[in-house]
Structure formats: C-alpha cells, structure tokens
Design a protein around this motif. Sequence first.
Motif, PDB file in Angstrom:
ATOM      1  N   ALA A  95     -11.735  -4.479   0.423  1.00 16.03           N
ATOM      2  CA  ALA A  95     -10.988  -3.313   0.888  1.00 16.03           C
ATOM      3  C   ALA A  95      -9.671  -3.232   0.142  1.00 16.03           C
ATOM      4  N   GLN A  96      -9.349  -2.043  -0.313  1.00 13.67           N
ATOM      5  CA  GLN A  96      -8.108  -1.850  -1.043  1.00 13.67           C
ATOM      6  C   GLN A  96      -6.969  -1.516  -0.095  1.00 13.67           C
ATOM      7  N   THR A  97      -5.769  -1.867  -0.535  1.00 16.25           N
ATOM      8  CA  THR A  97      -4.578  -1.597   0.263  1.00 16.25           C
ATOM      9  C   THR A  97      -4.108  -0.179  -0.006  1.00 16.25           C
ATOM     10  N   ARG A  98      -3.877   0.563   1.076  1.00 15.77           N
ATOM     11  CA  ARG A  98      -3.364   1.921   0.966  1.00 15.77           C
ATOM     12  C   ARG A  98      -1.844   1.899   1.075  1.00 15.77           C
ATOM     13  N   LEU A  99      -1.189   2.621   0.184  1.00 14.51           N
ATOM     14  CA  LEU A  99       0.254   2.798   0.249  1.00 14.51           C
ATOM     15  C   LEU A  99       0.499   4.210   0.782  1.00 14.51           C
ATOM     16  N   ILE A 100       0.840   4.297   2.050  1.00 18.50           N
ATOM     17  CA  ILE A 100       0.990   5.588   2.729  1.00 18.50           C
ATOM     18  C   ILE A 100       2.234   6.301   2.200  1.00 18.50           C
ATOM     19  N   GLN A 101       2.039   7.522   1.706  1.00 23.35           N
ATOM     20  CA  GLN A 101       3.147   8.348   1.223  1.00 23.35           C
ATOM     21  C   GLN A 101       3.682   9.241   2.344  1.00 23.35           C
ATOM     22  N   SER A 102       2.781   9.817   3.129  1.00 24.46           N
ATOM     23  CA  SER A 102       3.183  10.634   4.273  1.00 24.46           C
ATOM     24  C   SER A 102       2.036  10.675   5.270  1.00 24.46           C
ATOM     25  N   GLU A 103       2.397  10.933   6.508  1.00 23.25           N
ATOM     26  CA  GLU A 103       1.399  11.000   7.576  1.00 23.25           C
ATOM     27  C   GLU A 103       1.865  12.029   8.596  1.00 23.25           C
TER      28      GLU A 103
ATOM     29  N   HIS B  42      -1.498  11.084   3.312  1.00 25.15           N
ATOM     30  CA  HIS B  42      -1.483  11.110   1.852  1.00 25.15           C
ATOM     31  C   HIS B  42      -1.136   9.691   1.417  1.00 25.15           C
ATOM     32  N   TYR B  43      -1.925   9.133   0.519  1.00 27.38           N
ATOM     33  CA  TYR B  43      -1.703   7.749   0.121  1.00 27.38           C
ATOM     34  C   TYR B  43      -2.121   7.537  -1.334  1.00 27.38           C
ATOM     35  N   SER B  44      -1.645   6.431  -1.899  1.00 23.33           N
ATOM     36  CA  SER B  44      -2.122   5.956  -3.189  1.00 23.33           C
ATOM     37  C   SER B  44      -2.680   4.557  -2.965  1.00 23.33           C
ATOM     38  N   LEU B  45      -3.454   4.078  -3.909  1.00 27.89           N
ATOM     39  CA  LEU B  45      -4.078   2.761  -3.780  1.00 27.89           C
ATOM     40  C   LEU B  45      -3.292   1.724  -4.566  1.00 27.89           C
ATOM     41  N   ALA B  46      -3.106   0.556  -3.976  1.00 26.11           N
ATOM     42  CA  ALA B  46      -2.414  -0.541  -4.653  1.00 26.11           C
ATOM     43  C   ALA B  46      -3.372  -1.188  -5.651  1.00 26.11           C
ATOM     44  N   LEU B  47      -2.913  -1.302  -6.900  1.00 32.77           N
ATOM     45  CA  LEU B  47      -3.717  -1.964  -7.926  1.00 32.77           C
ATOM     46  C   LEU B  47      -3.426  -3.454  -7.940  1.00 32.77           C
TER      47      LEU B  47
END
Length: 110
Positions: free
Chosen positions: A1-9, A49-54
């Motif tokens: 499972a990848q880590t989500r970096l939440i930008q907004s919710e 809205h999120y991006s994925l941690a590499l």
Amino acid sequence: AQTRLIQSESIGISALSFDFRYVITQPSAVVKFYLGLGYTYLTLTNTQHYSLALDSIHSDNQDHLYQVSVYRSSVKLLFGMRHDFEIGSGVTLEPFAEIGTRAAWQGQKQ
C-alpha cells in the motif's frame, strides 16, 4: 500500500427531509407548541485530493482524487414552538424554534 499525502479534504452533507407536526396548544394561543415525527435521507460525501509518496522526500506531484459517498436514513423526534404573523394578502410568516433528536441507521455505500 502506498502512502497518500493529503493536499486537501472536504466533506459535504446534504439532506432530504420531511416531518409531521401536531400542535398541542389551543388554536388561539399566541405561541403554538408542537410535537413532531420526521424522516431524513442523508448523503455524506468525502472528497480528498492527494499525491502519492515515492520515498521519504519525493512524491509523484500528481493530483489524485478520492471521493466516496455514504447514505443514511434517519428518523427524528421534534418539539418546537412557532408564532404566526399575518403579513397580508393571505401571506403568513411563521418563525419557529425547534429541538429535535435524530437516530440514523446504516445505509448503502457507493
């Protein structure tokens, strides 16, 4: 499972509701008290809205969207008071104050 970096919710709640009220005071009373029973259909929508941690310092810099809606049905019990102001031409203004309690049960998930 990848880590989500939440930008907004954000969460949005919409309701479709109706109730029945029974006036418990005299029809000629200045302030009318009432009891009521009602039903409400609730929709709760969560949007992220999120991006994925590499790795520990980098992300994919893309805007991913996750949205889920949850639906609930509920019943409510009401106690309130109102006063009728005759404005004229058959128009009445009815300000009210109401206290209620609601019981919701599990609905379906989209």
